[in-house]
Design an enzyme around this catalytic site. Structure first.
Site, mmCIF file in Angstrom:
data_model
loop_
_atom_site.group_PDB
_atom_site.id
_atom_site.type_symbol
_atom_site.label_atom_id
_atom_site.label_comp_id
_atom_site.label_asym_id
_atom_site.label_seq_id
_atom_site.Cartn_x
_atom_site.Cartn_y
_atom_site.Cartn_z
ATOM 1 N N CYS A 110 41.751 27.160 0.143
ATOM 2 C CA CYS A 110 42.174 26.285 -0.295
ATOM 3 C C CYS A 110 41.961 24.572 0.737
ATOM 4 O O CYS A 110 42.194 23.855 0.328
ATOM 5 C CB CYS A 110 42.909 26.204 -1.324
ATOM 6 S SG CYS A 110 44.160 26.538 -0.157
ATOM 7 N N TRP A 149 41.772 35.573 -5.096
ATOM 8 C CA TRP A 149 41.493 36.602 -4.341
ATOM 9 C C TRP A 149 41.708 36.372 -2.948
ATOM 10 O O TRP A 149 41.164 37.486 -2.148
ATOM 11 C CB TRP A 149 40.406 37.258 -4.883
ATOM 12 C CG TRP A 149 39.217 35.859 -5.355
ATOM 13 C CD1 TRP A 149 39.295 35.357 -6.169
ATOM 14 C CD2 TRP A 149 37.997 35.185 -4.280
ATOM 15 N NE1 TRP A 149 38.554 33.651 -6.442
ATOM 16 C CE2 TRP A 149 37.733 34.071 -4.561
ATOM 17 C CE3 TRP A 149 38.316 35.523 -2.723
ATOM 18 C CZ2 TRP A 149 36.824 32.924 -3.620
ATOM 19 C CZ3 TRP A 149 37.527 34.288 -1.795
ATOM 20 C CH2 TRP A 149 36.757 32.673 -2.985
ATOM 21 N N ASN A 150 42.133 35.151 -2.486
ATOM 22 C CA ASN A 150 41.335 34.760 -0.915
ATOM 23 C C ASN A 150 42.338 34.821 0.064
ATOM 24 O O ASN A 150 42.117 34.902 0.826
ATOM 25 C CB ASN A 150 40.691 33.113 -1.120
ATOM 26 C CG ASN A 150 42.174 32.104 -1.275
ATOM 27 O OD1 ASN A 150 43.113 32.420 -1.620
ATOM 28 N ND2 ASN A 150 41.483 31.349 -0.616
ATOM 29 N N LEU A 198 46.694 24.314 -6.264
ATOM 30 C CA LEU A 198 44.949 24.436 -6.918
ATOM 31 C C LEU A 198 44.120 23.606 -6.357
ATOM 32 O O LEU A 198 44.160 24.567 -4.910
ATOM 33 C CB LEU A 198 45.288 23.211 -7.898
ATOM 34 C CG LEU A 198 45.880 23.778 -9.169
ATOM 35 C CD1 LEU A 198 46.218 22.753 -9.782
ATOM 36 C CD2 LEU A 198 45.922 24.610 -10.003
ATOM 37 N N LYS A 224 50.185 38.894 -11.707
ATOM 38 C CA LYS A 224 48.927 39.153 -11.938
ATOM 39 C C LYS A 224 47.793 38.577 -11.222
ATOM 40 O O LYS A 224 47.821 37.323 -11.083
ATOM 41 C CB LYS A 224 48.915 38.736 -13.380
ATOM 42 C CG LYS A 224 46.945 39.200 -13.893
ATOM 43 C CD LYS A 224 46.244 37.638 -14.624
ATOM 44 C CE LYS A 224 45.684 37.914 -13.591
ATOM 45 N NZ LYS A 224 44.599 38.208 -13.165
ATOM 46 N N ARG A 284 54.050 34.340 -0.915
ATOM 47 C CA ARG A 284 54.632 32.998 -0.962
ATOM 48 C C ARG A 284 55.040 33.157 -2.042
ATOM 49 O O ARG A 284 55.722 31.671 -2.390
ATOM 50 C CB ARG A 284 53.369 31.853 -0.654
ATOM 51 C CG ARG A 284 53.574 30.580 -0.282
ATOM 52 C CD ARG A 284 52.491 30.566 0.249
ATOM 53 N NE ARG A 284 51.880 29.314 -0.607
ATOM 54 C CZ ARG A 284 50.185 29.350 -0.614
ATOM 55 N NH1 ARG A 284 50.316 28.872 1.128
ATOM 56 N NH2 ARG A 284 49.807 28.551 -1.353
ATOM 57 N N GLU A 291 55.355 25.051 -2.044
ATOM 58 C CA GLU A 291 55.580 26.398 -2.090
ATOM 59 C C GLU A 291 55.992 26.777 -0.371
ATOM 60 O O GLU A 291 55.265 25.977 0.580
ATOM 61 C CB GLU A 291 54.240 27.869 -2.106
ATOM 62 C CG GLU A 291 54.097 27.952 -3.534
ATOM 63 C CD GLU A 291 52.657 29.246 -3.855
ATOM 64 O OE1 GLU A 291 51.961 28.769 -2.620
ATOM 65 O OE2 GLU A 291 53.499 29.711 -4.595
ATOM 66 N N ALA A 337 44.797 38.374 -8.863
ATOM 67 C CA ALA A 337 43.034 38.472 -9.141
ATOM 68 C C ALA A 337 42.214 40.204 -9.475
ATOM 69 O O ALA A 337 42.746 40.843 -8.348
ATOM 70 C CB ALA A 337 42.759 37.298 -7.979
ATOM 71 N N GLY A 382 45.414 29.254 -8.045
ATOM 72 C CA GLY A 382 43.322 29.152 -8.445
ATOM 73 C C GLY A 382 42.890 27.920 -7.710
ATOM 74 O O GLY A 382 43.759 26.857 -7.535
ATOM 75 N N SER A 383 42.550 27.738 -9.327
ATOM 76 C CA SER A 383 41.054 26.906 -8.956
ATOM 77 C C SER A 383 42.395 25.597 -9.952
ATOM 78 O O SER A 383 42.683 25.744 -11.162
ATOM 79 C CB SER A 383 39.864 27.250 -9.594
ATOM 80 O OG SER A 383 39.777 27.330 -11.466
ATOM 81 N N SER A 399 48.728 25.791 7.225
ATOM 82 C CA SER A 399 50.192 26.646 6.858
ATOM 83 C C SER A 399 51.592 27.665 7.889
ATOM 84 O O SER A 399 50.821 27.771 8.478
ATOM 85 C CB SER A 399 48.570 27.803 6.236
ATOM 86 O OG SER A 399 48.371 27.531 5.496
HETATM 87 P P1 NAD Z 1 40.100 31.259 -9.869
HETATM 88 O O1 NAD Z 1 41.141 29.352 -10.733
HETATM 89 O O2 NAD Z 1 38.897 31.715 -10.452
HETATM 90 O O3 NAD Z 1 41.767 32.322 -10.612
HETATM 91 C C1 NAD Z 1 42.657 32.154 -9.887
HETATM 92 C C2 NAD Z 1 43.980 33.822 -10.732
HETATM 93 O O4 NAD Z 1 43.966 32.463 -12.167
HETATM 94 C C3 NAD Z 1 42.904 34.367 -10.823
HETATM 95 O O5 NAD Z 1 43.983 36.215 -10.935
HETATM 96 C C4 NAD Z 1 42.494 34.273 -12.400
HETATM 97 O O6 NAD Z 1 41.981 36.408 -12.778
HETATM 98 C C5 NAD Z 1 43.287 33.698 -13.503
HETATM 99 N N1 NAD Z 1 42.590 33.770 -14.280
HETATM 100 C C6 NAD Z 1 41.023 33.140 -14.150
HETATM 101 N N2 NAD Z 1 41.484 32.102 -15.919
HETATM 102 C C7 NAD Z 1 42.259 32.485 -15.997
HETATM 103 C C8 NAD Z 1 42.604 31.746 -17.381
HETATM 104 N N3 NAD Z 1 42.168 32.400 -18.015
HETATM 105 N N4 NAD Z 1 44.107 32.480 -17.811
HETATM 106 C C9 NAD Z 1 44.781 32.638 -16.827
HETATM 107 N N5 NAD Z 1 44.445 33.746 -15.644
HETATM 108 C C10 NAD Z 1 43.496 32.874 -15.461
HETATM 109 O O7 NAD Z 1 40.579 30.929 -8.465
HETATM 110 P P2 NAD Z 1 39.994 32.171 -8.094
HETATM 111 O O8 NAD Z 1 38.212 31.843 -7.505
HETATM 112 O O9 NAD Z 1 40.838 32.997 -7.316
HETATM 113 O O10 NAD Z 1 40.547 31.514 -6.180
HETATM 114 C C11 NAD Z 1 40.217 30.571 -6.075
HETATM 115 C C12 NAD Z 1 40.363 28.821 -5.927
HETATM 116 O O11 NAD Z 1 41.891 28.847 -5.977
HETATM 117 C C13 NAD Z 1 39.891 27.705 -5.155
HETATM 118 O O12 NAD Z 1 39.760 26.881 -6.029
HETATM 119 C C14 NAD Z 1 41.061 27.146 -4.143
HETATM 120 O O13 NAD Z 1 41.029 26.123 -4.018
HETATM 121 C C15 NAD Z 1 42.328 28.122 -5.507
HETATM 122 N N6 NAD Z 1 43.235 28.061 -3.953
HETATM 123 C C16 NAD Z 1 44.109 27.013 -4.156
HETATM 124 C C17 NAD Z 1 45.092 27.632 -2.671
HETATM 125 C C18 NAD Z 1 46.654 26.743 -3.042
HETATM 126 O O14 NAD Z 1 47.357 26.759 -2.184
HETATM 127 N N7 NAD Z 1 46.490 24.611 -3.511
HETATM 128 C C19 NAD Z 1 45.409 28.665 -2.337
HETATM 129 C C20 NAD Z 1 44.137 29.387 -2.282
HETATM 130 C C21 NAD Z 1 42.934 29.485 -3.363
#
Ligand code: NAD
Length: 490
Positions: A297, A163-164, A264, A187, A172, A471, A189, A241-242, A454
């Protein structure tokens, strides 16, 4: 907050319900049950988006599969022209898109505008790359044959984004995937899906054929995503994501030996040496910490400052952080918008309380304001001990913790004392030392005397548990291609 509080018109200029027409599958809108999208500045519901089932996820893969052959056969020049139109349309609609991002994510309008420009740039960059995909043709060392290597699109890609950065994390992935000749299911957030749907419409207008980009939202990401990852037609997972969810998805993807790119979490060190230009370090600190109110991130998560400059750096940072105006993202005067959810605010509060209990001191902020919205003020903590939880975890908010160091070796040991390795920042006037240190820090990206790394033209990604793959740049398109080798005798 009830469904009765759904606001059809969220700002005089933007009716959010028009971006919530349903799932976007095969170029058509498929209406479905509601996931409320909340404005983090007011806690009002902006709109409700459709909630995909497993069967609808499979229908999205069907659509991507139906469009795959046609898109793969579309000449690179034509693909490039379509991507360039996506770039142009995004910039033409920058105000609308920025307002939408700001409404659903909460980020300040300036940050949202910056995101739109950054997000659009991936289309221009990959339009340029689409026509420069190179293979190989050479003599085998044995002299018995030629080695011919062609780069082929990897196939249907499932893209999952956080979502951020509701626009940039999607473009990207989408831009290089489309440049490579892949069709995708995105998909986004469920906190910030409206931008992804607004962009889906824009891609169609730019000439992206039906089924090439499909967008689905779901309140049950685990099973709905699994339905796609276990589908033998899907050949790629690109996730941002995380780290925790990344690990779960890697395990799921192992079942079909799916190619995975993982962007991540991070725990970026921001190292300031005594010889640093103080003003440059402070300018850099504000960008590295406060872009997106710390919800990045790449956000500086640990300010590791040498003893000789520590007090002056702390004083300057306090002044700048205290001067930031906190408010609704869409208010043009806002510098620091709300966090994404109440849970995010509570996590920050817990991390700050833990640091204080272990001996840190608050010198700016530190107190959540009363009232609606998920706000947390710009905060500075000094003398944070190494055993504070925030030294290990992503804060993901506007909190700047300062740690002290004496020697270069100590700074590097502190910087590398984390499971993450995404971004790092180094400030020193000695370029030779800066480059030597860049070589010793375990991170995929180093910003040397700058607060921003970035760049769509550069490889973005992490080492250690911050991810797999890159990326952006010339590297990002390779994630969506497979080399096909033909041994040629004649
Ligand atoms: P998140 O991992 O909770 O969610 C990311 C995505 O995964 C969302 O679309 C969510 O709906 C989906 N998701 C959640 N659980 C899932 C599952 N079990 N199976 C499949 N999909 C699932 O992360 P967030 O809170 O949305 O974003 C913040 C995190 O993203 C932070 O840790 C941040 O550092 C990271 N991030 C990394 C980068 C990067 O480029 N490395 C960039 C932006 C954010």
């Amino acid at each position: 907050m009830t469904l009765a509080s759904v606001l059809p018109l969220t700002s005089p200029a933007l009716d959010c319900s028009r971006y919530a027409k349903g799932l976007y599958i095969g170029g058509a809108w498929v209406a479905g049950g509601g996931i409320p999208v909340v404005d983090p500045s007011t806690e009002a519901v902006l709109a409700e988006v459709a909630d995909a089932t497993e069967a609808q996820a499979t229908a999205a893969v069907d659509a991507a599969a139906a469009a795959a052959a046609g898109w793969r056969a579309t000449p690179p020049r034509r693909r490039a022209e379509i991507l360039l139109r996506c770039h142009k349309l995004m910039l033409e609609r920058a105000d609308e898109l920025a307002t939408l991002i700001s409404l659903e994510n909460g980020k300040a309008l300036g940050d949202a505008r910056g995101e739109v420009t950054y997000a659009a740039e991936f289309f221009r960059w990959y339009a340029e790359e689409a026509v420069r995909i190179a293979g190989e043709y050479r003599m085998a060392p044995s002299g018995s044959n030629r080695i011919l290597v062609d780069m082929e699109p990897i196939g249907i890609a499932v893209l999952i984004t956080p979502w951020n950065f509701p626009a940039a994390m999607a473009t990207r992935k989408i831009a290089p995937a489309l440049a490579a000749g892949c069709t995708v299911v995105l998909k986004p957030a469920s906190e910030t899906p409206l931008t992804a749907y607004a962009l889906a419409e824009l891609y169609a207008e730019a000439g992206v054929p039906a089924g090439v980009v499909n967008v689905i939202t779901t309140s049950r990401p685990g099973p709905v995503t699994a339905a796609m990852l276990n589908d033998a037609r899907v050949r790629k997972l690109s996730f941002t994501g995380s780290t925790g969810v990344g690990r779960t998805l890697l395990a799921e993807a192992a079942k079909t030996v799916l190619s995975c790119s993982m962007e991540l979490g991070g725990n970026a060190p921001f190292i300031v040496f005594d010889d640093a230009d103080l003003d440059a370090a402070l300018d850099g600190a504000m960008v590295a910490k406060m872009r997106n109110a710390g919800e990045a991130c790449t956000a500086a998560n640990r300010f590791i400052v040498q003893n000789g400059i520590y007090d002056r750096f702390a004083e300057g940072l306090n002044k700048r952080m205290a001067a930031l105006r906190v408010g609704a993202g869409t208010d043009p005067a806002t510098a620091c918008g709300p966090m994404i959810t109440r849970k995010a605010v509570e996590k920050i509060e817990t991390l700050v309380a833990d640091a204080l209990a272990k001996g840190a001191r608050v010198t700016t902020g530190g107190q959540r304001p009363d009232g609606d919205g998920f706000f947390y003020p710009p905060t500075v903590l000094v003398d944070v001990p190494a055993d504070a939880a925030m030294a290990k975890e992503e804060i993901f908010g506007p909190v700047a913790p300062l740690y002290r160091f004496e020697t270069e070796d100590e700074a590097i040991a502190m910087a590398n004392d984390t499971e993450y390795g995404l971004a790092a920042y180094v400030f020193t006037s000695d370029l030779k030392r800066g480059l030597a240190i860049s070589g010793r820090i375990e991170a995929g990206m180093i910003a040397l005397n700058r607060g921003l790394v970035s760049d769509p033209a550069a490889p973005f990604g992490g080492v250690k548990q911050s991810g797999l793959g890159r990326e952006g740049g010339i590297h990002g398109i390779a994630e969506f291609m497979e080399p096909k080798y033909v041994a040629v005798s004649f």
